[in-house]
Design a protein around this motif. Structure first.
Motif, PDB file in Angstrom:
ATOM      1  N   ARG A 207      64.810  25.945  69.386  1.00  0.00           N
ATOM      2  CA  ARG A 207      63.810  26.245  70.417  1.00  0.00           C
ATOM      3  C   ARG A 207      62.531  26.811  69.782  1.00  0.00           C
ATOM      4  N   LEU A 208      62.730  27.676  68.805  1.00  0.00           N
ATOM      5  CA  LEU A 208      61.577  28.281  68.117  1.00  0.00           C
ATOM      6  C   LEU A 208      60.756  27.203  67.414  1.00  0.00           C
ATOM      7  N   ASP A 209      61.428  26.311  66.698  1.00  0.00           N
ATOM      8  CA  ASP A 209      60.714  25.253  65.968  1.00  0.00           C
ATOM      9  C   ASP A 209      59.972  24.334  66.941  1.00  0.00           C
ATOM     10  N   ALA A 210      60.649  23.992  68.039  1.00  0.00           N
ATOM     11  CA  ALA A 210      60.028  23.064  69.006  1.00  0.00           C
ATOM     12  C   ALA A 210      58.828  23.733  69.685  1.00  0.00           C
ATOM     13  N   ALA A 211      58.964  25.002  70.039  1.00  0.00           N
ATOM     14  CA  ALA A 211      57.848  25.715  70.682  1.00  0.00           C
ATOM     15  C   ALA A 211      56.704  25.894  69.679  1.00  0.00           C
ATOM     16  N   ALA A 212      57.042  26.165  68.430  1.00  0.00           N
ATOM     17  CA  ALA A 212      56.002  26.331  67.402  1.00  0.00           C
ATOM     18  C   ALA A 212      55.216  25.035  67.218  1.00  0.00           C
ATOM     19  N   ALA A 213      55.899  23.899  67.333  1.00  0.00           N
ATOM     20  CA  ALA A 213      55.203  22.605  67.192  1.00  0.00           C
ATOM     21  C   ALA A 213      54.217  22.423  68.342  1.00  0.00           C
ATOM     22  N   ILE A 214      54.603  22.849  69.549  1.00  0.00           N
ATOM     23  CA  ILE A 214      53.682  22.764  70.701  1.00  0.00           C
ATOM     24  C   ILE A 214      52.469  23.666  70.460  1.00  0.00           C
ATOM     25  N   ALA A 215      52.726  24.898  70.014  1.00  0.00           N
ATOM     26  CA  ALA A 215      51.628  25.836  69.773  1.00  0.00           C
ATOM     27  C   ALA A 215      50.717  25.345  68.640  1.00  0.00           C
ATOM     28  N   ALA A 216      51.288  24.685  67.658  1.00  0.00           N
ATOM     29  CA  ALA A 216      50.480  24.187  66.537  1.00  0.00           C
ATOM     30  C   ALA A 216      49.523  23.090  67.000  1.00  0.00           C
ATOM     31  N   ARG A 217      49.953  22.297  67.993  1.00  0.00           N
ATOM     32  CA  ARG A 217      49.093  21.211  68.498  1.00  0.00           C
ATOM     33  C   ARG A 217      47.965  21.745  69.366  1.00  0.00           C
ATOM     34  N   GLU A 218      48.206  22.875  70.011  1.00  0.00           N
ATOM     35  CA  GLU A 218      47.249  23.407  70.996  1.00  0.00           C
ATOM     36  C   GLU A 218      47.198  24.926  70.787  1.00  0.00           C
ATOM     37  N   PRO A 219      46.593  25.375  69.690  1.00  0.00           N
ATOM     38  CA  PRO A 219      46.747  26.793  69.289  1.00  0.00           C
ATOM     39  C   PRO A 219      46.191  27.772  70.318  1.00  0.00           C
ATOM     40  N   PRO A 220      46.864  28.916  70.463  1.00  0.00           N
ATOM     41  CA  PRO A 220      46.336  29.960  71.333  1.00  0.00           C
ATOM     42  C   PRO A 220      45.195  30.679  70.617  1.00  0.00           C
ATOM     43  N   THR A 221      44.437  31.464  71.385  1.00  0.00           N
ATOM     44  CA  THR A 221      43.441  32.356  70.776  1.00  0.00           C
ATOM     45  C   THR A 221      44.121  33.708  70.612  1.00  0.00           C
ATOM     46  N   LEU A 222      44.327  34.147  69.371  1.00  0.00           N
ATOM     47  CA  LEU A 222      45.042  35.407  69.147  1.00  0.00           C
ATOM     48  C   LEU A 222      44.091  36.426  68.518  1.00  0.00           C
ATOM     49  N   LEU A 223      43.975  37.579  69.159  1.00  0.00           N
ATOM     50  CA  LEU A 223      43.118  38.655  68.644  1.00  0.00           C
ATOM     51  C   LEU A 223      43.998  39.705  67.977  1.00  0.00           C
ATOM     52  N   ALA A 224      43.563  40.179  66.819  1.00  0.00           N
ATOM     53  CA  ALA A 224      44.333  41.209  66.113  1.00  0.00           C
ATOM     54  C   ALA A 224      43.899  42.585  66.594  1.00  0.00           C
ATOM     55  N   GLY A 225      44.893  43.441  66.872  1.00  0.00           N
ATOM     56  CA  GLY A 225      44.571  44.816  67.225  1.00  0.00           C
ATOM     57  C   GLY A 225      45.503  45.364  68.284  1.00  0.00           C
ATOM     58  N   ASP A 226      45.237  46.595  68.661  1.00  0.00           N
ATOM     59  CA  ASP A 226      46.077  47.285  69.632  1.00  0.00           C
ATOM     60  C   ASP A 226      45.799  46.765  71.052  1.00  0.00           C
ATOM     61  N   LEU A 227      46.854  46.736  71.847  1.00  0.00           N
ATOM     62  CA  LEU A 227      46.734  46.145  73.190  1.00  0.00           C
ATOM     63  C   LEU A 227      45.696  46.829  74.061  1.00  0.00           C
ATOM     64  N   LEU A 228      45.576  48.132  73.943  1.00  0.00           N
ATOM     65  CA  LEU A 228      44.612  48.858  74.785  1.00  0.00           C
ATOM     66  C   LEU A 228      43.189  48.625  74.274  1.00  0.00           C
ATOM     67  N   ASP A 229      43.033  48.660  72.946  1.00  0.00           N
ATOM     68  CA  ASP A 229      41.695  48.498  72.361  1.00  0.00           C
ATOM     69  C   ASP A 229      41.132  47.097  72.577  1.00  0.00           C
ATOM     70  N   ARG A 230      42.015  46.088  72.457  1.00  0.00           N
ATOM     71  CA  ARG A 230      41.496  44.709  72.469  1.00  0.00           C
ATOM     72  C   ARG A 230      41.546  44.035  73.839  1.00  0.00           C
ATOM     73  N   LEU A 231      42.109  44.719  74.834  1.00  0.00           N
ATOM     74  CA  LEU A 231      42.206  44.090  76.152  1.00  0.00           C
ATOM     75  C   LEU A 231      40.839  43.647  76.691  1.00  0.00           C
ATOM     76  N   PRO A 232      39.772  44.486  76.580  1.00  0.00           N
ATOM     77  CA  PRO A 232      38.464  44.028  77.096  1.00  0.00           C
ATOM     78  C   PRO A 232      37.979  42.757  76.388  1.00  0.00           C
ATOM     79  N   ASP A 233      38.190  42.679  75.059  1.00  0.00           N
ATOM     80  CA  ASP A 233      37.743  41.483  74.321  1.00  0.00           C
ATOM     81  C   ASP A 233      38.520  40.256  74.790  1.00  0.00           C
ATOM     82  N   ALA A 234      39.808  40.454  75.032  1.00  0.00           N
ATOM     83  CA  ALA A 234      40.643  39.325  75.461  1.00  0.00           C
ATOM     84  C   ALA A 234      40.216  38.864  76.853  1.00  0.00           C
ATOM     85  N   LEU A 235      39.968  39.813  77.755  1.00  0.00           N
ATOM     86  CA  LEU A 235      39.596  39.434  79.126  1.00  0.00           C
ATOM     87  C   LEU A 235      38.212  38.783  79.155  1.00  0.00           C
TER      88      LEU A 235
END
Ligand SMILES: C[S@@+](CC[C@H](N)C(=O)[O-])C[C@H]1O[C@@H](n2cnc3c(N)ncnc32)[C@H](O)[C@@H]1O
Length: 321
Positions: A207-235
């Motif tokens: 399941r992990l490999d299959a889901a990773a293949a889906i994510a690799a085709r259509e990558p998410p936008t991932l921000l590095a940092g703490d959830l509280l600090d980066r929430l405004p940037d993500a929104l």
């Protein structure tokens, strides 16, 4: 200087993990029990910062570097002979188990929100829970969603509002202290090393490999940092016309209590929908917290209102009320 008390407290933690992990992973249960009785391995662990001594991290690091030890004797030898690499791996990596099967628990809550949805997942790891519309489901055998290599089987109890189709998702945005990239072979190997050996291991790795293949085709936008600090940037990345949904699963126990409360207050104050699948009580009003924040079931909540008890990995949903 390590004291006997410190050693005993750590050993107790490993014994407790050994008991809890036995059903899912008899091997990890036995290895944790061996660590609890091994003074040298305990002293190696006590040389690490307190947040880096947990069994899941040690065992994943061992697996990542050279496979799952066959027994306590092999574990002990490898800790002695490979201490530098092991220490480095534990210090640079974290427990970031990414389980796409949790989408089966999230789907009934997500489908109750008017879309299209912009998912903003905090504690996203590699972002594999950002693809609820790309996975196929079977709720008590009833298919939902597209056919494909990721099939998430879920048994239900009570009046679970299983949707006919998954909701439309137009943005996949994640925040993580240390986002993992499924196209990086080392990161993918680390995600695989976090899966416990045992009866459901092969299914989880597939399941992990299959889901990773889906994510690799259509990558998410991932921000590095703490959830509280980066929430405004993500929104700020949510496109016009989409409903912002702040989402998290198996994250809040890692967040220190006052930061967790601040995060909850922040989310409540924002014009967003909020879907959580966490241990009881991690979201206020969802039950009594278990020690450590986990417990035998998680609670699915929408905007802070508990909807269902779920298996931690999403294989069962029991609707409340
Ligand atoms: C157990 S994993 C869960 C990953 C994913 N939500 C899932 O359910 O498959 C917890 C994740 O939360 C992240 N995390 C922990 N504390 C965090 C924080 N303060 N801010 C952002 N991410 C955090 C960790 O790095 C890790 O990737």
């Amino acid at each position: 200087m390590v004291t006997d008390d410190e050693r005993e407290r750590l050993a107790e933690g490993y014994r407790a993990f050994g008991a809890e992990s036995a059903p899912e992973s008899p091997r990890y249960s036995a290895l944790a029990a061996a660590v609890a009785g091994d003074r040298d391995v305990l002293d190696f662990l006590l040389g690490l910062p307190p947040g880096k001594r947990h069994p899941t991290l040690l065992l994943a690091a061992l697996r990542f570097l050279g496979g799952v030890p066959a027994d306590g004797a092999e574990l002990r030898d490898r800790v002695a002979s490979d201490a530098v690499r092991l220490r480095d791996t534990v210090l640079t990596r974290a427990t970031q188990t990414n389980e796409p099967a949790r989408c089966a628990a999230l789907l009934p809550a997500l489908a109750a929100i008017d879309g299209p949805l912009a998912l903003v997942e905090v504690g996203a790891s590699a972002g594999l829970c950002l693809y609820p519309d790309r996975y196929g489901y079977e709720y008590d055998g009833r298919p939902v969603g597209p056919p494909g290599p990721v099939r998430l089987r879920c048994t239900t109890g009570g009046a679970v509002p299983v949707p006919v189709t998954p909701p439309e998702v137009v943005a996949r945005i994640g925040v993580d202290l240390q986002p993992l990239d499924v196209t990086d072979p080392d990161d993918l190997a680390w995600l695989r090393a976090l899966v416990w050996p045992g009866p459901v291991e092969a299914e989880r790795l597939q399941r992990l490999d299959a889901a990773a293949a889906i994510a690799a085709r259509e990558p998410p936008t991932l921000l590095a940092g703490d959830l509280l600090d980066r929430l405004p940037d993500a929104l700020a990345l949510v496109p016009d016309g989409a409903t912002p949904v702040v989402l998290h699963t198996a994250v809040l126990p890692y967040v220190e209590e006052t930061r967790r409360a601040a995060f909850v207050d922040r989310v409540r104050s924002l014009p967003v929908r909020w879907v959580a699948q966490e241990g009881a009580g991690m979201v206020p009003g969802t039950g009594e917290p278990h020690p450590g924040g986990w417990g035998p079931h998680f609670v699915l909540s929408l905007d802070g209102v508990p909807l269902a008890h779920t298996a931690p990995h999403g294989g069962r949903v029991d609707w409340l009320g």
